[in-house]
Design an enzyme around this catalytic site. Structure first.
Site, PDB file in Angstrom:
ATOM      1  N   GLU A  76      61.982  54.449 -40.934  1.00  0.00           N
ATOM      2  CA  GLU A  76      62.139  53.146 -40.818  1.00  0.00           C
ATOM      3  C   GLU A  76      63.751  52.945 -40.648  1.00  0.00           C
ATOM      4  OE1 GLU A  76      59.295  50.235 -42.225  1.00  0.00           O
ATOM      5  OE2 GLU A  76      59.492  51.198 -44.064  1.00  0.00           O
ATOM      6  N   HIS A  98      49.608  54.137 -46.749  1.00  0.00           N
ATOM      7  CA  HIS A  98      49.717  54.419 -45.575  1.00  0.00           C
ATOM      8  C   HIS A  98      49.888  56.006 -45.248  1.00  0.00           C
ATOM      9  CE1 HIS A  98      50.375  50.244 -45.250  1.00  0.00           C
ATOM     10  NE2 HIS A  98      51.804  50.198 -45.242  1.00  0.00           N
ATOM     11  N   ARG A 142      49.401  25.286 -51.167  1.00  0.00           N
ATOM     12  CA  ARG A 142      49.578  24.450 -51.926  1.00  0.00           C
ATOM     13  C   ARG A 142      50.444  23.310 -51.436  1.00  0.00           C
ATOM     14  NH1 ARG A 142      52.642  27.953 -56.492  1.00  0.00           N
ATOM     15  NH2 ARG A 142      53.342  28.790 -54.429  1.00  0.00           N
ATOM     16  N   HIS A 166      47.060  48.171 -43.066  1.00  0.00           N
ATOM     17  CA  HIS A 166      47.276  47.927 -41.698  1.00  0.00           C
ATOM     18  C   HIS A 166      47.340  49.289 -40.887  1.00  0.00           C
ATOM     19  CE1 HIS A 166      51.809  47.974 -42.367  1.00  0.00           C
ATOM     20  NE2 HIS A 166      51.899  48.262 -41.162  1.00  0.00           N
ATOM     21  N   LYS A 191      63.515  54.177 -45.928  1.00  0.00           N
ATOM     22  CA  LYS A 191      64.208  52.834 -45.319  1.00  0.00           C
ATOM     23  C   LYS A 191      65.744  53.435 -44.695  1.00  0.00           C
ATOM     24  CE  LYS A 191      61.118  49.837 -46.704  1.00  0.00           C
ATOM     25  NZ  LYS A 191      60.075  49.441 -45.923  1.00  0.00           N
TER      26      LYS A 191
HETATM   27  C1  BG6 Z   1      54.416  47.668 -45.098  1.00  0.00           C
HETATM   28  C2  BG6 Z   1      55.326  48.063 -46.292  1.00  0.00           C
HETATM   29  O1  BG6 Z   1      53.078  48.243 -45.810  1.00  0.00           O
HETATM   30  O2  BG6 Z   1      54.627  48.573 -44.320  1.00  0.00           O
HETATM   31  C3  BG6 Z   1      56.831  47.890 -45.525  1.00  0.00           C
HETATM   32  O3  BG6 Z   1      55.196  47.508 -47.425  1.00  0.00           O
HETATM   33  C4  BG6 Z   1      56.990  48.641 -44.418  1.00  0.00           C
HETATM   34  O4  BG6 Z   1      57.825  48.293 -46.583  1.00  0.00           O
HETATM   35  C5  BG6 Z   1      55.740  48.573 -43.603  1.00  0.00           C
HETATM   36  O5  BG6 Z   1      58.233  48.432 -43.872  1.00  0.00           O
HETATM   37  C6  BG6 Z   1      55.692  49.574 -42.272  1.00  0.00           C
HETATM   38  O6  BG6 Z   1      54.660  48.994 -41.407  1.00  0.00           O
HETATM   39  P1  BG6 Z   1      55.215  49.343 -39.804  1.00  0.00           P
HETATM   40  O7  BG6 Z   1      53.742  48.865 -39.310  1.00  0.00           O
HETATM   41  O8  BG6 Z   1      56.312  48.376 -39.410  1.00  0.00           O
HETATM   42  O9  BG6 Z   1      55.210  50.765 -39.796  1.00  0.00           O
END
Ligand code: BG6
Length: 484
Positions: free
Chosen positions: A216, A240, A51, A178, A331
């Protein structure tokens, strides 16, 4: 060892949401790395679409700053950076209206791969797909890339799939998780299906249990509004951890092809048992000193959303019946560790007199950091004193074994984007996989919502709530330590 970079065809990659967080943090710095690796053809273009009122130069300046902030050490190469930036363009676009679409249509070239990255909220997917067709910007070979969250339950995921399917074939839709782009995650398949050693033992005759941990250290500060509506189950487990579980548990596909691999993953998800409430532990991190609590981070004093979850699940098929899979993610934990531990069964009988300790083979696959594997084996403790046994790890840290090549390994996003250009869907989720994952997840979430389940608090920097330990203790097992 020298890395082999396989060039891709010329492409026009349009990034909707091209000024957003993901584009600046991951997509553009990743593309720059591919450019440096010689994988981005000189005649390819990346077109930011958003935008903001910018021109090409304004966009290039924005991306230059983003690479300075989020790129790796290679960002210092000014000459190469300018050459990369010259391949960028920008179109101001109104996703819900008509502004900018004519200009974008004019920019698109024939005879190059056209890919459209929907780096925007799912509520815009339909509008974008529709306009790409109306303005004849997308053709039959075009690809679209979509990000998680792909729905927040089965119904919304089905609705999204239908929206996309009304404009694109499944072979044109690339749903990113990812984790599938991470080097070691792909290595799971190489280890399982490229070696004779493991596969004969990979079943309920030899495996006692499997643990998957994604811990994490970061909290949810800054993403509180999204996260509090999502929680660890939707944010991490449904996608994941589920993907990791599939790669560990699936049957060997007949070949390493997109549908062969995804068919096998789908069978795992469909064979997952429902989970009893007492096999799920949800947690929320507490305040510690100056560090705010989860509830403060998300600005919701009454939040019941989990920032940690541990669960025990089972897979009802011949290979895995009776083998528990323990999953946990959270987390603000002790350290950033993602690992999979395959714990093999005890020996049926020991020939060593006086040895009453439990010796077990454990295959640990470290996804991050220090990607690698180790296999715990039992040996004789060195020195005199008779036959005393100890367990030692046979350690293989990939960086040690592969040297520069391990360092060189591409980030998950850049690898996946190159797969989009190549037209390889193996590492992307198919629509039926996503729906199956929600079909398993939905009743669990509905269950704790109906019970008004209150997450247990846990100390920041710990391994999660005490109840998560008890989940395994009750079975006479213990989580592998999260090393700090
Ligand atoms: C993301 C989540 O898909 O993956 C995040 O939304 C998370 O909350 C992240 O922190 C973790 O990815 P990585 O690659 O840092 O392990």
């Amino acid at each position: 060892m020298v890395s082999r970079v396989i060039p891709v065809d010329n492409f026009d990659l349009v990034i909707f949401g091209g000024t957003g967080d993901l584009a600046r943090r991951k997509i553009l710095p990743g593309l720059f790395r591919r450019f440096l690796a010689g994988q981005m053809p000189a005649d390819s273009r990346v077109i930011g679409a958003a935008r903001s009122d910018l021109d090409d130069d304004g966009y290039r300046a924005l991306i230059k700053d983003a690479i300075a902030e989020f790129g790796g050490p290679e960002k210092e190469d000014a000459e190469k950076l300018s050459a990369f930036l010259a391949q960028l363009a920008y179109v101001q676009i109104d996703a819900m209206g008509e502004g900018g679409w004519g200009a974008l249509a004019k920019l698109m070239r024939k005879d190059v791969v056209r890919a459209f990255y929907f780096s925007v909220g799912p509520s815009l997917f339909g509008a974008l797909a529709e306009r790409l067709h109306k303005h004849k910007i997308a053709d039959r070979n075009s690809r679209i890339v979509v990000e998680k969250p792909f729905g927040r339950d089965l119904a919304s995921a089905q609705a999204l799939n239908e929206t996309l399917a009304s404009h694109f074939k499944e072979t044109q839709i690339y749903r990113i998780d990812h984790y599938l782009g991470k080097e070691t995650v792909q290595n799971l398949m190489a280890v399982r299906f490229g070696n004779v050693l493991f596969e004969p033992l990979w079943n309920n005759h030899y495996v006692d249990h499997i643990e998957i941990t994604v811990a994490e250290t970061v909290g949810v500060g800054g993403r509180g509004a999204y996260y509090d509506k999502s929680g660890a189950m939707r944010d991490m487990v449904q996608n994941h951890l589920m993907q990791l579980l599939c790669l560990i548990a699936m049957e060997p596909p007949s070949r390493y092809g997109p549908d062969e691999v995804r068919d096998e993953k789908l069978k795992v998800i469909r064979a997952l048992d429902p989970i009893d409430a007492h096999h799920i532990v949800r947690g929320q991190y507490d305040a510690k000193g100056e560090e705010p609590s989860y509830r403060e981070d998300v600005d919701n004093a009454k939040s019941f959303t989990e920032s940690f979850i541990a669960l025990k699940c089972g897979i009802s098929n011949w290979r895995w019946a009776g083998v528990p899979f323990y999953l946990r993610t959270g987390k603000k934990m002790k350290s950033r560790v993602s690992s999979i531990d395959v714990v093999f069964k005890d020996l049926g009988h020991t020939i060593f007199e006086g040895d009453h300790s439990r010796h077990r083979n454990i295959l640990s696959i470290r996804l991050q950091p220090n990607e690698g594997m180790d296999l715990q084996v039992t040996i004789k403790e060195p020195g005199p004193g008779g036959m005393r046994l100890i367990d030692v790890p046979l350690d293989m840290t990939f960086a040690d074994a592969l040297g520069d090549d391990a360092e060189d390994s591409a980030d998950a996003y850049e690898r996946l984007i190159m797969d989009v250009i190549r037209g390889n869907q193996t590492l992307f989720m198919r629509g039926d996989e996503v729906e199956a994952a929600w079909a398993w997840t939905d009743p669990l979430i509905e269950g704790w919502e109906a019970r008004n389940d209150v997450p247990k608090t846990y100390e920041q920097g710990s391994a999660g709530p005490e109840d998560a330990m008890a989940l395994m203790h009750r079975d006479g097992r213990k989580w592998r330590e999260i090393k700090g």
